[in-house]
Design an enzyme around this catalytic site. Structure first.
Site, PDB file in Angstrom:
ATOM      1  N   TYR A 108      37.639  24.589  56.085  1.00  0.00           N
ATOM      2  CA  TYR A 108      37.002  24.847  57.212  1.00  0.00           C
ATOM      3  C   TYR A 108      36.127  23.308  57.910  1.00  0.00           C
ATOM      4  O   TYR A 108      36.090  23.039  59.046  1.00  0.00           O
ATOM      5  CB  TYR A 108      35.988  25.969  57.548  1.00  0.00           C
ATOM      6  CG  TYR A 108      36.634  27.353  57.664  1.00  0.00           C
ATOM      7  CD1 TYR A 108      37.464  27.511  58.969  1.00  0.00           C
ATOM      8  CD2 TYR A 108      36.834  28.059  56.627  1.00  0.00           C
ATOM      9  CE1 TYR A 108      38.091  28.788  58.876  1.00  0.00           C
ATOM     10  CE2 TYR A 108      37.438  29.607  56.931  1.00  0.00           C
ATOM     11  CZ  TYR A 108      38.018  29.782  58.041  1.00  0.00           C
ATOM     12  OH  TYR A 108      38.718  30.795  58.383  1.00  0.00           O
ATOM     13  N   GLU A 207      39.135  40.185  26.696  1.00  0.00           N
ATOM     14  CA  GLU A 207      39.950  40.070  27.658  1.00  0.00           C
ATOM     15  C   GLU A 207      39.533  41.097  28.861  1.00  0.00           C
ATOM     16  O   GLU A 207      39.666  40.849  30.046  1.00  0.00           O
ATOM     17  CB  GLU A 207      41.480  41.002  27.509  1.00  0.00           C
ATOM     18  CG  GLU A 207      42.343  41.121  28.653  1.00  0.00           C
ATOM     19  CD  GLU A 207      43.861  41.490  28.297  1.00  0.00           C
ATOM     20  OE1 GLU A 207      44.116  41.498  27.001  1.00  0.00           O
ATOM     21  OE2 GLU A 207      44.482  41.770  29.313  1.00  0.00           O
ATOM     22  N   ASP A 259      44.986  42.078  24.706  1.00  0.00           N
ATOM     23  CA  ASP A 259      45.834  42.882  24.285  1.00  0.00           C
ATOM     24  C   ASP A 259      47.196  42.578  23.658  1.00  0.00           C
ATOM     25  O   ASP A 259      47.473  41.350  23.778  1.00  0.00           O
ATOM     26  CB  ASP A 259      46.266  43.595  25.712  1.00  0.00           C
ATOM     27  CG  ASP A 259      45.561  44.607  26.445  1.00  0.00           C
ATOM     28  OD1 ASP A 259      44.315  45.045  26.014  1.00  0.00           O
ATOM     29  OD2 ASP A 259      45.637  44.630  27.814  1.00  0.00           O
TER      30      ASP A 259
END
Length: 381
Positions: A108, A207, A259
């Site tokens: 911006y 995680e 995982d």
């Protein structure tokens, strides 16, 4: 600790600010001198494409090669050239004023630049990446150019005191991450001014937020004498830099609890440890070569009786795993990881951290992590 990090940690904020301004001034002076000589001005920038990326096993991360591109002022490039210089000028002003702009704010800022304004944030992001790649050659990251990411870092709890500075008064402030009740310390967008005090034995990078919350609520960090860091999926720049700085400053090993699936291996862990090919110009600041993979592994699925708590690998999982073995320079050069991923493909399943809850909600605290931490020599590299 790498030479880059030693240099970064030794440098004070004032020294880094002076270096940032010097880099910007040198580019501006070269452009001015070219014009004075009647030549077309140009800016030399590192090539950020994957063709200029390699994995250095000794350094422990994906890094940019020596290829350089030249952005020369022509009729076709005048807008991009002007945008590059304007954005560098904005950075110089932010450093001088001890202020910052988020990536969205930087977009911006350009709205009053006339024809040099950015139409989309993707334009300003791309040029910002080019400028950061140039600055990285001088040991500077985007945060030190005072352009901050929109996303903040993860949460921290455990045996750690973070020493920060009040941005208004300049007063030094200490945050004891072992004394925040059921809450946690939130990693700021820029961590360069932080100092640390701890006698913890290691950092456990987790995680998921849910697992972090469980370990924090039950004060796992107290019994294990560690520092918990929530990554929340693929760790943000701030989280990676925080772990890297803390690990290097206090010589702490980093263990990742992720995982057992191709996304956890190839996206979350790989990004933390060696970085990514698309951001190779910053990996030397943000990757964590000390990191090792604690789990969950395909072997854990059998050893901890999780066979009936798994999910079939999807087509996307299989493709991601095959790509990692065949095309990712980190995995392809690490036999232990090749064997692990091939074992997962053969089993055809994946397992989440939460699968351990099959044996009880706190099985992970009372059984899984203690057994794993007793044998760090078995962690994956």
């Amino acid at each position: 600790m790498t030479d880059d990090t030693r240099d970064q940690n030794r440098a004070t904020t004032a020294e880094r600010d002076a270096r940032a301004i010097a880099v910007i001034d040198a580019v501006a002076e070269a452009v001015r001198d070219s014009i004075a000589r009647g030549e077309l001005p140009h800016i030399e920038l590192p090539v950020r494409g994957l063709e200029n990326v390699s994995y250095d096993k000794d350094k422990g991360y994906l890094e940019l090669g020596d290829a350089i591109k030249s952005r020369t002022l022509t009729v076709n490039t005048v807008r991009t050239f002007a945008q590059t210089l304007r954005l560098m000028a904005a950075s110089r002003e932010l450093v001088q004023d001890n202020d910052f702009a988020t990536k969205r704010e930087a977009y911006y800022i350009s709205k009053n630049w006339g024809d040099a304004r950015f139409d989309e944030q993707t334009e300003s992001d791309s040029i910002m990446d080019d400028i950061e790649a140039l600055a990285s050659l001088h040991g500077l990251s985007r945060e030190q150019l005072r352009f901050y990411p929109e996303s903040h870092g993860g949460s921290v709890a455990g045996n750690l005191v973070v020493i920060d500075t009040d941005p208004v008064s300049g007063e030094r402030l200490e945050v004891n991450c072992a004394n925040l009740g059921s809450g946690a310390y939130s990693i700021p967008r820029s961590v360069e001014r932080l100092d640390f005090r701890t006698d913890a034995d290691f950092i456990l990078a987790i995680e998921t937020g849910g697992m972090f919350q469980r370990l924090n609520n039950h004060r796992f960090w107290k019994n294990a004498n560690c520092i918990l860091v929530e990554m929340g999926g693929v760790p943000t720049r701030a989280t990676r830099r925080f772990i890297r700085r803390l690990s290097d400053d206090r010589s702490l090993p980093v263990y990742c609890f992720v995982d057992c699936d191709p996304y956890g291996f190839a996206n979350i862990y790989r990004t933390l440890k060696v970085g990514s090919g698309n951001a190779a110009h910053i990996n030397r600041f943000f990757c964590v070569p000390r990191a090792h993979y604690l789990g969950v592994t395909p072997e854990d699925i059998n050893e901890f009786g999780l066979q009936d708590a798994t999910h079939p690998l999807s087509k996307t999982d299989i493709k991601r795993a095959q790509d990692a073995v065949r095309n990712d320079p980190f995995f392809a050069s690490t036999p232990a990881w090749i064997a692990t991923i091939e074992q997962l493909l053969k089993m055809g399943v994946r397992a989440e951290q939460q699968a351990l809850a099959k044996w009880g909600l706190n099985y992970v605290i009372e059984e899984y992590l203690p057994r794993k931490l007793a044998h760090p020599e078995n962690f994956l590299p």
